[in-house]
Design a protein around this motif. Sequence first.
Motif, PDB file in Angstrom:
ATOM      1  N   ARG A  80      46.339  48.426  24.875  1.00  0.00           N
ATOM      2  CA  ARG A  80      45.528  49.400  24.815  1.00  0.00           C
ATOM      3  C   ARG A  80      44.873  49.619  23.373  1.00  0.00           C
ATOM      4  NH1 ARG A  80      49.235  54.098  25.680  1.00  0.00           N
ATOM      5  NH2 ARG A  80      47.141  55.359  25.840  1.00  0.00           N
ATOM      6  N   VAL A  81      45.028  49.059  22.248  1.00  0.00           N
ATOM      7  CA  VAL A  81      44.718  49.101  21.326  1.00  0.00           C
ATOM      8  C   VAL A  81      43.283  48.428  21.205  1.00  0.00           C
ATOM      9  CG1 VAL A  81      44.674  48.785  18.338  1.00  0.00           C
ATOM     10  CG2 VAL A  81      46.840  49.779  20.154  1.00  0.00           C
ATOM     11  N   VAL A  82      43.116  47.409  22.072  1.00  0.00           N
ATOM     12  CA  VAL A  82      41.937  46.329  22.070  1.00  0.00           C
ATOM     13  C   VAL A  82      40.616  47.141  22.035  1.00  0.00           C
ATOM     14  CG1 VAL A  82      40.665  44.552  23.514  1.00  0.00           C
ATOM     15  CG2 VAL A  82      43.188  44.422  22.880  1.00  0.00           C
ATOM     16  N   GLU A  83      40.453  48.013  22.716  1.00  0.00           N
ATOM     17  CA  GLU A  83      39.221  48.739  22.997  1.00  0.00           C
ATOM     18  C   GLU A  83      38.795  49.744  21.602  1.00  0.00           C
ATOM     19  OE1 GLU A  83      35.586  49.701  23.921  1.00  0.00           O
ATOM     20  OE2 GLU A  83      36.788  48.439  24.905  1.00  0.00           O
ATOM     21  N   LEU A  84      39.867  50.115  20.897  1.00  0.00           N
ATOM     22  CA  LEU A  84      39.731  50.858  19.656  1.00  0.00           C
ATOM     23  C   LEU A  84      39.110  49.874  18.698  1.00  0.00           C
ATOM     24  CD1 LEU A  84      39.940  53.132  17.688  1.00  0.00           C
ATOM     25  CD2 LEU A  84      42.342  52.661  17.499  1.00  0.00           C
ATOM     26  N   VAL A  85      39.746  48.645  18.520  1.00  0.00           N
ATOM     27  CA  VAL A  85      39.245  47.612  17.693  1.00  0.00           C
ATOM     28  C   VAL A  85      38.002  47.004  18.005  1.00  0.00           C
ATOM     29  CG1 VAL A  85      39.671  45.240  16.370  1.00  0.00           C
ATOM     30  CG2 VAL A  85      41.751  46.874  17.077  1.00  0.00           C
ATOM     31  N   ARG A  86      37.680  46.982  19.148  1.00  0.00           N
ATOM     32  CA  ARG A  86      36.041  46.614  19.749  1.00  0.00           C
ATOM     33  C   ARG A  86      35.232  47.572  19.167  1.00  0.00           C
ATOM     34  NH1 ARG A  86      37.399  45.292  24.533  1.00  0.00           N
ATOM     35  NH2 ARG A  86      37.539  43.114  24.085  1.00  0.00           N
ATOM     36  N   SER A  87      35.441  48.784  19.573  1.00  0.00           N
ATOM     37  CA  SER A  87      34.641  49.782  19.191  1.00  0.00           C
ATOM     38  C   SER A  87      34.354  50.035  17.827  1.00  0.00           C
ATOM     39  CB  SER A  87      35.317  51.007  19.876  1.00  0.00           C
ATOM     40  OG  SER A  87      34.423  52.397  19.421  1.00  0.00           O
ATOM     41  N   ALA A  88      35.567  49.707  16.983  1.00  0.00           N
ATOM     42  CA  ALA A  88      35.368  49.984  15.586  1.00  0.00           C
ATOM     43  C   ALA A  88      34.385  48.922  15.058  1.00  0.00           C
ATOM     44  CB  ALA A  88      36.774  50.114  14.895  1.00  0.00           C
ATOM     45  N   ARG A  89      34.601  47.817  15.568  1.00  0.00           N
ATOM     46  CA  ARG A  89      33.658  46.594  15.010  1.00  0.00           C
ATOM     47  C   ARG A  89      32.339  46.586  15.136  1.00  0.00           C
ATOM     48  NH1 ARG A  89      34.624  43.726  11.254  1.00  0.00           N
ATOM     49  NH2 ARG A  89      33.799  41.728  12.025  1.00  0.00           N
ATOM     50  N   GLU A  90      32.132  47.257  16.559  1.00  0.00           N
ATOM     51  CA  GLU A  90      30.426  47.419  17.107  1.00  0.00           C
ATOM     52  C   GLU A  90      30.000  48.559  16.270  1.00  0.00           C
ATOM     53  OE1 GLU A  90      31.116  48.320  21.143  1.00  0.00           O
ATOM     54  OE2 GLU A  90      31.450  46.048  21.682  1.00  0.00           O
ATOM     55  N   ARG A  91      30.800  49.211  15.816  1.00  0.00           N
ATOM     56  CA  ARG A  91      30.378  50.652  15.023  1.00  0.00           C
ATOM     57  C   ARG A  91      30.154  50.319  13.374  1.00  0.00           C
ATOM     58  NH1 ARG A  91      33.660  55.568  16.646  1.00  0.00           N
ATOM     59  NH2 ARG A  91      32.253  56.674  15.378  1.00  0.00           N
ATOM     60  N   GLY A  92      30.857  49.012  13.054  1.00  0.00           N
ATOM     61  CA  GLY A  92      30.452  48.755  11.593  1.00  0.00           C
ATOM     62  C   GLY A  92      31.639  49.246  10.951  1.00  0.00           C
ATOM     63  N   LYS A  93      32.643  49.761  11.359  1.00  0.00           N
ATOM     64  CA  LYS A  93      33.818  50.422  10.740  1.00  0.00           C
ATOM     65  C   LYS A  93      34.584  49.449   9.936  1.00  0.00           C
ATOM     66  CE  LYS A  93      32.741  54.390  12.226  1.00  0.00           C
ATOM     67  NZ  LYS A  93      32.099  55.389  11.068  1.00  0.00           N
ATOM     68  N   VAL A  94      35.483  49.696   8.969  1.00  0.00           N
ATOM     69  CA  VAL A  94      36.390  48.618   8.541  1.00  0.00           C
ATOM     70  C   VAL A  94      37.476  48.448   9.288  1.00  0.00           C
ATOM     71  CG1 VAL A  94      37.840  48.297   6.345  1.00  0.00           C
ATOM     72  CG2 VAL A  94      35.684  49.257   6.139  1.00  0.00           C
ATOM     73  N   VAL A  95      38.014  47.332   9.837  1.00  0.00           N
ATOM     74  CA  VAL A  95      39.060  47.036  10.235  1.00  0.00           C
ATOM     75  C   VAL A  95      40.153  46.264   9.592  1.00  0.00           C
ATOM     76  CG1 VAL A  95      40.195  45.653  12.426  1.00  0.00           C
ATOM     77  CG2 VAL A  95      38.060  47.202  12.539  1.00  0.00           C
ATOM     78  N   GLY A  96      41.228  46.410   9.541  1.00  0.00           N
ATOM     79  CA  GLY A  96      42.598  45.609   9.016  1.00  0.00           C
ATOM     80  C   GLY A  96      43.472  45.440   9.721  1.00  0.00           C
ATOM     81  N   GLY A  97      44.333  44.237   9.618  1.00  0.00           N
ATOM     82  CA  GLY A  97      45.507  43.812  10.226  1.00  0.00           C
ATOM     83  C   GLY A  97      46.143  43.035   9.232  1.00  0.00           C
ATOM     84  N   ILE A  98      47.572  43.566   9.223  1.00  0.00           N
ATOM     85  CA  ILE A  98      48.544  42.934   8.456  1.00  0.00           C
ATOM     86  C   ILE A  98      49.563  42.207   9.517  1.00  0.00           C
ATOM     87  CG2 ILE A  98      49.736  45.115   7.978  1.00  0.00           C
ATOM     88  CD1 ILE A  98      50.340  43.936   5.292  1.00  0.00           C
ATOM     89  N   CYS A  99      50.160  41.191   9.079  1.00  0.00           N
ATOM     90  CA  CYS A  99      51.347  40.703   9.833  1.00  0.00           C
ATOM     91  C   CYS A  99      50.974  40.511  10.862  1.00  0.00           C
ATOM     92  CB  CYS A  99      52.518  41.543   9.509  1.00  0.00           C
ATOM     93  SG  CYS A  99      54.255  40.866   9.875  1.00  0.00           S
ATOM     94  N   ASN A 100      51.888  40.910  11.999  1.00  0.00           N
ATOM     95  CA  ASN A 100      51.467  40.526  13.525  1.00  0.00           C
ATOM     96  C   ASN A 100      50.325  41.607  13.987  1.00  0.00           C
ATOM     97  OD1 ASN A 100      53.737  38.931  13.841  1.00  0.00           O
ATOM     98  ND2 ASN A 100      55.096  40.245  14.753  1.00  0.00           N
TER      99      ASN A 100
END
Length: 192
Positions: free
Chosen positions: A82-102
Amino acid sequence: MKKEVLLVLLDEYSDWESAFLAGGLRAGGRYVPRVVGPTREAVVSMGGFRTLPDYDLETLPKDYAAVVLIGGTGWQSKEAERVVELVRSARERGKVVGGICNGASFLAAHGFLNDVRHTGNTLERLEEWGGERYTNRAGYVERQAVVDGGMVTANGTGYLEFARELLLLLEADEPERIEADYTFQKRGLYTA
């Protein structure tokens, strides 16, 4: 008004991976960390901390500065999808995205690392999680944390570097203060 940074936590999240980032965001005075969970029910960390989310995936704010996926064992769950759409939207809107470990492995599994330099728990782990959707083996860098194209990734032992790189990218405080805090946390030396 302070901008919000959304920290996405799933059950069995790695509580230590968010602590220094959240503290640094608050210390700089420009941002406020907000917890996003699958629902508004408490999420429980690996260490047993119960955290009440500020938002669930249905009540997200319209504006925010960044989305950060905190690692843990829940990133291969149905809830994680369910988080995929949040990340996709953030990337499309030019927001910073971070991911650590898993959290970084999850980004690989959904093709979000295919156009940036990145790191994770190992190249083999990213390939295992990503399968055919992960196509950027050449972009993998064996470092604690990597910043590229508005994306910050880290391996599970790089939580201090992850926090530092996100804080610098977001300009959450003066660079000298961010570096001094990192040095203190990493080496026990305060250099202000």
